[in-house]
Structures are given as C-alpha cells and as structure tokens.
Design a protein around this motif. Structure first.
Motif, mmCIF file in Angstrom:
data_model
loop_
_atom_site.group_PDB
_atom_site.id
_atom_site.type_symbol
_atom_site.label_atom_id
_atom_site.label_comp_id
_atom_site.label_asym_id
_atom_site.label_seq_id
_atom_site.Cartn_x
_atom_site.Cartn_y
_atom_site.Cartn_z
ATOM 1 N N THR A 170 6.910 -12.050 96.068
ATOM 2 C CA THR A 170 6.876 -10.599 96.303
ATOM 3 C C THR A 170 5.912 -10.226 97.432
ATOM 4 O O THR A 170 5.457 -9.082 97.505
ATOM 5 N N TRP A 174 4.065 -6.641 98.517
ATOM 6 C CA TRP A 174 2.605 -6.502 98.490
ATOM 7 C C TRP A 174 2.080 -6.007 99.828
ATOM 8 O O TRP A 174 1.221 -5.123 99.883
ATOM 9 N N GLN A 177 2.672 -2.507 99.942
ATOM 10 C CA GLN A 177 2.267 -1.840 98.700
ATOM 11 C C GLN A 177 3.381 -0.958 98.125
ATOM 12 O O GLN A 177 3.159 0.164 97.669
ATOM 13 N N GLN A 207 -1.842 -10.110 88.943
ATOM 14 C CA GLN A 207 -0.622 -9.873 89.732
ATOM 15 C C GLN A 207 -0.408 -8.384 89.947
ATOM 16 O O GLN A 207 -0.052 -7.940 91.040
ATOM 17 N N HIS A 210 -3.202 -6.682 92.464
ATOM 18 C CA HIS A 210 -3.020 -6.864 93.904
ATOM 19 C C HIS A 210 -1.874 -6.015 94.444
ATOM 20 O O HIS A 210 -1.872 -5.647 95.628
ATOM 21 N N HIS A 211 -0.905 -5.700 93.583
ATOM 22 C CA HIS A 211 0.199 -4.823 93.990
ATOM 23 C C HIS A 211 -0.149 -3.345 93.816
ATOM 24 O O HIS A 211 0.611 -2.485 94.262
#
Length: 285
Positions: A170, A174, A177, A207, A210-211
């Motif tokens: 992904t 990321w 965003q 996970q 960070h997204h």
C-alpha cells in the motif's frame, strides 16, 4: 481499565449496538467524514472550511436536466478485509458482515488479501481451496471504503505474512495519505489462549498509524459478554477473536456474537464520521 487496578466496567452492561444513539460521539465537536474519492469537497456554508477529499455523507444531491436537485441516498461501506488459511478468520468475517449490514445505511463488503504461498505448499498443508464468492482485493480499492476491518491469524504474536505483504503493497496510498482519517479495526485468530489475542492486534496498529487511519477498538462495549468465563472465548478490547486450537476447533457462538457486535459498532462509528460538519470561522484576530 480492563486489567490491573482502577475502574472496571459494569459486568451487567448491555452491549452497545441497539441503536445509533447508544454510541458516544467519537469526535467532540463533530464527526469527521470519509473519503470515497479524492476529488470531492464539502460545500462551504457560513464561512466553514472545505475539506478536500472528504465525503459529505451518505445523502447527497445531484443536478438533473431541468436544473433541480435530486436526493440520492448512497450506503456507506465497511470493507472487511481478511486472510484465512483454514476458515476460522473467515467465519468471524462473515458474522461481522451481518453486524455491519444490521445498521441502516451501511453495508459490509467482504474481501480476501492475495495468497503468498505456492499452490504446492498449500496442498501439502492441506489448506482448503479459496475459490468462491469472496474476491481478492487490490490496495487501490481500499480508498473506496468508509471504514475498514482487517482480520488475520497470528504468527508468533503478529499478523500473518499474507496480511503483512498486503500492507507492504500500500506504499502508493501511504505516499499520498489516501487512507488518512479512515476508521479501522482488527479481528484475529490464535491457536491458544496465550497465542496473541491482544498482541496480534496491537502490533498491527503501526500499519494504521503510518497511514493516518483511526484505530477503533471495541473496548468493553460488548457488555457482560466480555466478562463471561464459563467457556473458552477469543477476543479482547482490541477486537473480536477466535481460538483455533489444533485447527479443528470451530468458532463458538460467543466468539461469533462478539464479531457481529464489532461489525455493528464499526458501522455506527462510520455513520457518525460520515455526517457533514463545518468548522466555525476564527474571529479572534
């Protein structure tokens, strides 16, 4: 507090999920809507600030030929994305979808993540065929979700390699965003009581962080069911869970009920976040 000292929630409390009004507003000053596409904006009214890429809610208007506005009701969608080798996580996922679908205006959509093991390896491990009605999801499809529930078995207290490989794919989302602000939760499967019912979920929170996604645990909203000790039950304040034992144990009705509750709870949170809101202008300067 669930463990140790401090306050303990009432063991007689009924599960949240009977109505939308049972759920405390997750945002004090107004819920944050979700993003089905990066091109939409919230209309500006009375000096409010438009939020690019945010969904104005499940009810919107579109122009028709004579210039009038037509109301279109669009269901919010919670994607239930899982990896299940022997069917234990899938059992929770299907019951979770029932919970999501039980909330007006929200629907659950089941997806698998891609398999990473070779077919001959899966044959040697006697893994059942995954051919069926549940499609395999691509990373790009995640942006269409208003909420996400990820399910996976444990591997030494962390998510399975298949789910980790999916998260690793992904990177483009990321970088831009595109999943920031999306509510998300977890549900898990472990072989034993000490096998990671909690750690498998909380090690996965990185996970989401960070997204920019918003972790939504179920806490003790399941009420008295969270305190029943008369039978073995998976699940924790982090999310629903199942004990698979040596692989032959099937999810109990209590484990399935907790999964259904998590689906309802997430659907209610997503509805709250999808309501349009405005930011009051600052007149202090």
């Amino acid at each position: 507090m669930g463990k140790g000292g401090g306050c303990v929630p009432s063991k007689k409390r009924s599960p949240i999920g009977e109505s939308d009004h049972d759920l405390p507003n997750p945002v004090q000053d107004g819920p944050i809507p979700q993003n089905p596409s990066p091109d939409s904006t919230i209309p500006v009214q009375d000096g409010s600030i438009p939020i690019e890429g945010q969904n104005p809610g499940p009810v919107s208007t579109i122009p028709v030929q004579d210039g009038a506005l037509q109301t279109v009701v669009k269901k919010l969608r919670v994607f239930i994305v899982f990896y299940s080798m022997y069917g234990h996580v899938e059992g929770l996922a299907r019951r979770m979808k029932k919970g999501v679908d039980g909330i007006d205006g929200v629907e659950g959509v089941l997806y698998r993540v891609p398999e990473t093991l070779a077919p001959e390896v899966l044959d040697q491990m006697k893994v059942p065929s995954k051919e069926g009605e549940v499609p395999v999801i691509s990373p790009e499809e995640l942006v269409a979700a208003d909420g996400l529930l990820f399910g996976f078995p444990t591997r030494y207290g962390c998510m399975s390699a298949q789910m980790k490989a999916f998260f690793d794919s992904t990177g483009e989302l990321w970088k831009e965003q595109k999943l920031a602000g999306v509510p998300a939760g977890f549900f898990v499967s472990t072989g034993t009581q000490g096998g990671g019912q909690e750690t498998t979920a909380w090690t996965a929170i990185t996970q989401l962080a960070h997204h920019g996604m918003l972790f939504v645990p179920i806490g003790y909203t399941f009420g008295a069911g969270m305190f029943k000790l008369d039978s073995i039950r998976g699940g924790s304040p982090y999310g629903a869970g199942v004990f698979s034992g040596d692989g032959t144990r099937e999810p109990s009705e209590m484990e399935l009920a907790l999964a259904e509750h998590q689906g309802k709870y997430m659907a209610m949170v997503v509805k709250r976040f999808a309501q349009p809101y405005s930011v009051a202008p600052n007149h202090s300067s």
